[in-house]
Design a protein around this motif. Structure first.
Motif, PDB file in Angstrom:
ATOM      1  N   ARG B 138       3.476  36.372  13.345  1.00  0.00           N
ATOM      2  CA  ARG B 138       4.431  37.511  13.526  1.00  0.00           C
ATOM      3  C   ARG B 138       5.884  37.162  12.821  1.00  0.00           C
ATOM      4  NH1 ARG B 138       4.793  39.633  19.573  1.00  0.00           N
ATOM      5  NH2 ARG B 138       6.541  40.994  19.308  1.00  0.00           N
ATOM      6  N   VAL B 139       6.297  35.846  13.156  1.00  0.00           N
ATOM      7  CA  VAL B 139       7.633  35.734  12.541  1.00  0.00           C
ATOM      8  C   VAL B 139       7.707  35.134  11.344  1.00  0.00           C
ATOM      9  CG1 VAL B 139       8.825  35.110  15.082  1.00  0.00           C
ATOM     10  CG2 VAL B 139       7.771  33.252  13.460  1.00  0.00           C
ATOM     11  N   GLY B 140       6.308  35.194  10.809  1.00  0.00           N
ATOM     12  CA  GLY B 140       6.353  34.838   9.214  1.00  0.00           C
ATOM     13  C   GLY B 140       6.266  33.489   8.699  1.00  0.00           C
ATOM     14  N   ILE B 141       5.897  32.287   9.650  1.00  0.00           N
ATOM     15  CA  ILE B 141       5.977  30.928   8.995  1.00  0.00           C
ATOM     16  C   ILE B 141       4.859  30.323   9.885  1.00  0.00           C
ATOM     17  CG2 ILE B 141       8.310  30.462   8.538  1.00  0.00           C
ATOM     18  CD1 ILE B 141       8.854  29.698  11.251  1.00  0.00           C
ATOM     19  N   PRO B 142       3.661  30.818   9.849  1.00  0.00           N
ATOM     20  CA  PRO B 142       2.432  30.137  10.483  1.00  0.00           C
ATOM     21  C   PRO B 142       2.161  28.835   9.574  1.00  0.00           C
ATOM     22  CG  PRO B 142       1.646  31.850   9.040  1.00  0.00           C
ATOM     23  CD  PRO B 142       3.079  32.146   9.123  1.00  0.00           C
TER      24      PRO B 142
END
Lengths: 406, 255
Positions: B138-142
């Motif tokens: 969701r915050v774009g850094i998996p």
């Protein structure tokens, strides 16, 4: 303007002119000092090679293990080998665990090569070689080679262990370490009160710091406690102990403990001394840990609190891991200082390496030969090698721990 | 204190945070003076004001990082008192994002996020990690899950910090100048996450200097100076027709 200026490489003659003979008075100083140093080096060589080492050679066993029962003398040898193996396996496990952690996080990890290890531990290896030169039987050489080669083989063989084995690696290290102690305690006439020589110095230093550590940790946390009673008790203990010389505590341990406890409960001299050392070290460890706790930014505590972690979990899972990591170099320094301080136990009648270095001079063959300088220098070298190696390792660790953090 | 509307300090719907007559002292210094503010469910309140005005202290009082000296603070029906259980309860329902990120440097990103759910809420490891991965998504850094905070950029660290707070499934999120320590090119990536969060219906109190964010996302803007709430209003009223002289002065200095 893009060119970078590099200093031309100075030849030896240029370097000497610039640094040693740049003014007439510096030249004079260089000549005088040079002559003095040359004379000193000459004397040192004459002494080192011209001296009769018989007093060391004949008493080597006494220096190492004191009056350990001679009919059980194979036990310290086996113990040394076990320590070597424990050290090798422990180092391998630590390396494996660091490698796995680094691989997970895409960090570089460089495993040390045998050459690097020799460069790191050369003083230790040189000392072992020198000691073996004094021996006349094959046993010590077999022991030393088994210890070094066994430890090295275990290290290089086991450091590639998979992640699932790390836990067993630590377990094995612990078992080997306990076995190493058990061999020279269980079944020995007099138990550890039979120990002496360098062995007792090493034992007191290791046991002292290991046992003092948890107490020191609690004292350091107590000093920061929000409960005034706990805080004042901790501060009082720490400041009282730190204000008292170790020798006072040792004398107290030997005489006062014997005075207050009934005969049956009275521990042997080794334990009494150990209690005094642990009491002393706990206060110093507490101060070292306090330094580490202060190095952790306040924001870490707040982040833990804001997440709803209970206070003790914040301390255990967030603050302490960071604080203790920061204290490793200082803790090694504390250990080195304790290691040397263990020689004080000869003043309360323990037969440690310093005591050996003194009493061998009264043996009939050596009495009046003024060999104190030699026996004391020998004891000094034993300590120097350990201290120097540990302090270099601590520096290395300090540099390494700077990586991958923040 | 004057407000654009008579009841601007009151939330429109049901209030999840109620602050009534709250005072805070640092020694002799009167850091917060007679603070009254309510925040409704799913509302986004942006707090602005000059440095030293007490904005951070206000939100730090709400989750008891600072202890208020007088007045009442009620979060989701629980009144903040000296009772440790109440404090813990409120902190579990309240996420906080710090200016300095305050990630745990000795733990990986994944461990940072799963620590509190596993330790406080007793969520099983696999479940906690799965939820953490969803949040990182969701915050774009998996892809950074296994790294240490020190290996990430400031913007990435702050996004991890947001994910870490969200992992506790809080009802309220407090942001203490979340973009002030970031390089300019990284501010947007953090603000984007916050905008998305606001649009998803999260209740938020945001202390910030990002006026663009306030204008776009805030339901109400609170202006503070010298430890007092000077003015409260909708962004539209606040930025176009502020009532107070002090507000106008501040806005003229920053806009």
């Amino acid at each position: 303007m893009t060119e970078t200026w590099t200093a031309p490489k100075a030849t030896a003659a240029e370097w000497a002119r610039r640094n040693l003979f740049n003014r007439w008075y510096n030249s004079a100083l260089t000549v005088v000092l040079g002559v003095f140093l040359a004379w000193l080096a000459y004397k040192l060589v004459v002494v080192l090679f011209g001296i009769d080492y018989e007093i060391i050679r004949r008493n080597l066993l006494l220096f190492m293990v004191g009056e350990f029962p001679r009919d059980q003398i194979e036990r310290p040898f086996i113990s040394t080998i076990l320590f070597g193996l424990a050290f090798g396996l422990g180092a391998a496990t630590a390396a494996a665990s660091a490698r796995h952690a680094a691989a997970e996080a895409d960090l570089a990890y460089a495993a040390p090569t045998p050459r690097m290890l020799v460069r790191r531990f050369w003083p230790l290896l040189a000392l072992v070689a020198a000691l073996l030169a004094f021996t006349r039987t094959v046993m010590p050489t077999v022991m030393a080679l088994s210890t070094i080669l066994g430890g090295a083989a275990l290290y290089f063989g086991a450091r590639g262990m998979p992640r699932s084995m790390v836990r067993w690696g630590w377990m094995g290290t612990l078992v080997l370490g306990i076995a190493a102690f058990a061999v020279i305690i269980v079944g020995v006439d007099g138990g550890w009160n039979a120990w002496g020589g360098f062995q007792i110095n090493i034992f007191l230093a290791i046991a002292g710091i290991v046992i003092a550590f948890p107490f020191g940790l609690l004292l350091a946390l107590g000093r920061r406690s929000s409960l005034p009673v706990v805080r004042y008790l901790s501060v009082t203990y720490i400041e009282f102990i730190r204000g008292v010389p170790l020798i006072t505590l040792l004398l107290m341990g030997v005489f006062a403990l014997g005075f207050f406890l009934p005969e049956a409960l009275r521990p042997g001299p080794a334990i009494r001394v150990l209690i005094a050392i642990v009491m002393f070290e706990a206060a110093y460890v507490a101060e070292v840990v306090r330094g580490g706790l202060q190095a952790v930014p306040k924001g870490q505590l707040e982040a833990g609190q804001a997440l709803g972690l209970p206070a003790w979990k914040t301390t255990r899972l967030i603050i302490l891991p960071q604080a203790l990591r920061a204290t490793i170099p200082a803790m090694v320094g504390q250990f080195i200082s304790l290691y040397k301080d263990t020689t004080l136990v000869n003043l309360v009648g323990m037969f440690d390496v310093l005591e050996v270095a003194l009493v061998v001079n009264s043996q009939s063959d050596f009495i009046g030969k003024r060999l104190f300088f030699l026996t004391l220098a020998f004891a000094g070298v034993l300590f120097w090698v350990g201290s120097y190696t540990m302090s270099r390792e601590a520096q290395r660790l300090e540099k390494k721990l700077g990586i991958g953090e923040r | 204190m004057s407000t654009v509307f008579a009841d601007a300090t009151q939330a429109k719907g049901e209030a999840i945070i109620q602050v009534e007559g709250m005072h805070k002292y640092f020694g002799e210094f009167h850091a917060l003076s007679d603070i009254d503010i309510n925040v409704g469910r799913q509302e986004v309140v942006v707090v602005i004001g000059p440095s030293g005005s007490g904005k951070s202290t206000l939100i730090r009082c709400i989750n008891r990082l600072e202890k208020h000296d007088r007045g009442r603070i009620v979060v989701d029906g629980i009144e903040l008192s000296d009772d440790v259980r109440n404090i813990q309860e409120i902190r579990r329902e309240t996420g906080m994002v710090f200016q300095q990120f305050n990630l745990f440097p000795h733990l990986t990103v994944l461990e940072n996020i799963t620590l509190a759910p596993r330790q406080v809420r007793r969520v099983p490891k696999a479940e906690a990690e799965q939820h953490a991965m969803e949040l990182l998504e969701r915050v774009g850094i998996p892809q950074q899950a296994r790294k240490y905070p020190g290996q990430l950029s400031g913007g990435q660290q702050q996004r991890v910090a947001i994910a870490r707070s969200l992992a506790m499934k809080p009802k309220v999120m407090l942001f203490d100048e979340p973009t002030s320590a970031l390089d300019p090119e990284m501010i947007k990536e953090v603000l984007d996450v916050m905008v998305e969060l606001a649009e998803g219906g999260m209740t938020m109190i945001v202390v910030t200097h990002e006026m663009g964010f306030a204008r776009a996302v805030a339901d109400r803007v609170v202006f503070m100076a010298d430890g007092q709430i000077v003015e409260v209003g909708t962004p539209e009223h606040f930025f176009t027709s502020p009532q107070e002289e002090r507000t106008r002065l501040f806005l003229s200095q920053i806009l």
